[in-house]
Design a protein around this motif. Structure first.
Motif, PDB file in Angstrom:
ATOM      1  N   PRO A  15      32.870  18.791 -14.228  1.00  0.00           N
ATOM      2  CA  PRO A  15      34.190  19.364 -13.919  1.00  0.00           C
ATOM      3  C   PRO A  15      35.148  18.328 -13.324  1.00  0.00           C
ATOM      4  N   LEU A  16      34.606  17.377 -12.555  1.00  0.00           N
ATOM      5  CA  LEU A  16      35.448  16.344 -11.987  1.00  0.00           C
ATOM      6  C   LEU A  16      36.075  15.486 -13.082  1.00  0.00           C
ATOM      7  N   MET A  17      35.299  15.188 -14.122  1.00  0.00           N
ATOM      8  CA  MET A  17      35.834  14.392 -15.238  1.00  0.00           C
ATOM      9  C   MET A  17      36.932  15.174 -15.963  1.00  0.00           C
ATOM     10  N   PHE A  18      36.780  16.481 -16.130  1.00  0.00           N
ATOM     11  CA  PHE A  18      37.815  17.292 -16.777  1.00  0.00           C
ATOM     12  C   PHE A  18      39.097  17.304 -15.945  1.00  0.00           C
ATOM     13  N   VAL A  19      38.972  17.420 -14.648  1.00  0.00           N
ATOM     14  CA  VAL A  19      40.147  17.423 -13.774  1.00  0.00           C
ATOM     15  C   VAL A  19      40.869  16.089 -13.854  1.00  0.00           C
ATOM     16  N   VAL A  20      40.109  14.982 -13.825  1.00  0.00           N
ATOM     17  CA  VAL A  20      40.721  13.659 -13.916  1.00  0.00           C
ATOM     18  C   VAL A  20      41.402  13.484 -15.269  1.00  0.00           C
ATOM     19  N   ALA A  21      40.791  13.964 -16.332  1.00  0.00           N
ATOM     20  CA  ALA A  21      41.389  13.850 -17.667  1.00  0.00           C
ATOM     21  C   ALA A  21      42.688  14.649 -17.744  1.00  0.00           C
TER      22      ALA A  21
END
Length: 94
Positions: A15-21
């Motif tokens: 989820p952190l990678m999705f937020v950063v993207a």
């Protein structure tokens, strides 16, 4: 099988990678719209379409009111006819 520690890291990182993207993407501005712009002269008048819609709605309401009025009149005549017939049969029985 994944260890619980590694599993927690994966659950946290995805989820952190999705937020950063999502945060790294640029928002679309008004001048970047897809397609071509139609000049104002050739676009239909919105007020004209609204006026035509309202005219059609008013015609439909008038037609419905007329139909209801006609139906009400027919029902009243049927009630009067029944009342007269009931009076005539009651008078003939007496």
């Amino acid at each position: 099988m994944l260890t619980p520690c590694l599993l927690r890291r994966v659950v946290f990182m995805v989820p952190l990678m999705f937020v950063v993207a999502l945060l790294s993407m640029e928002p679309i501005e008004a001048d970047q719209e897809a397609g071509t712009t139609v000049p104002a002269e050739s676009r239909p008048c919105v007020d004209c379409h609204a006026f035509e819609f309202m005219q059609r709605a008013l015609q439909d309401l008038k037609k419905t009111a007329y139909n209801l009025d006609t139906r009400t009149e027919t029902l009243l005549l049927q009630v009067e006819k029944r009342t007269l017939c009931d009076c005539v049969t009651a008078d003939t029985l007496n």
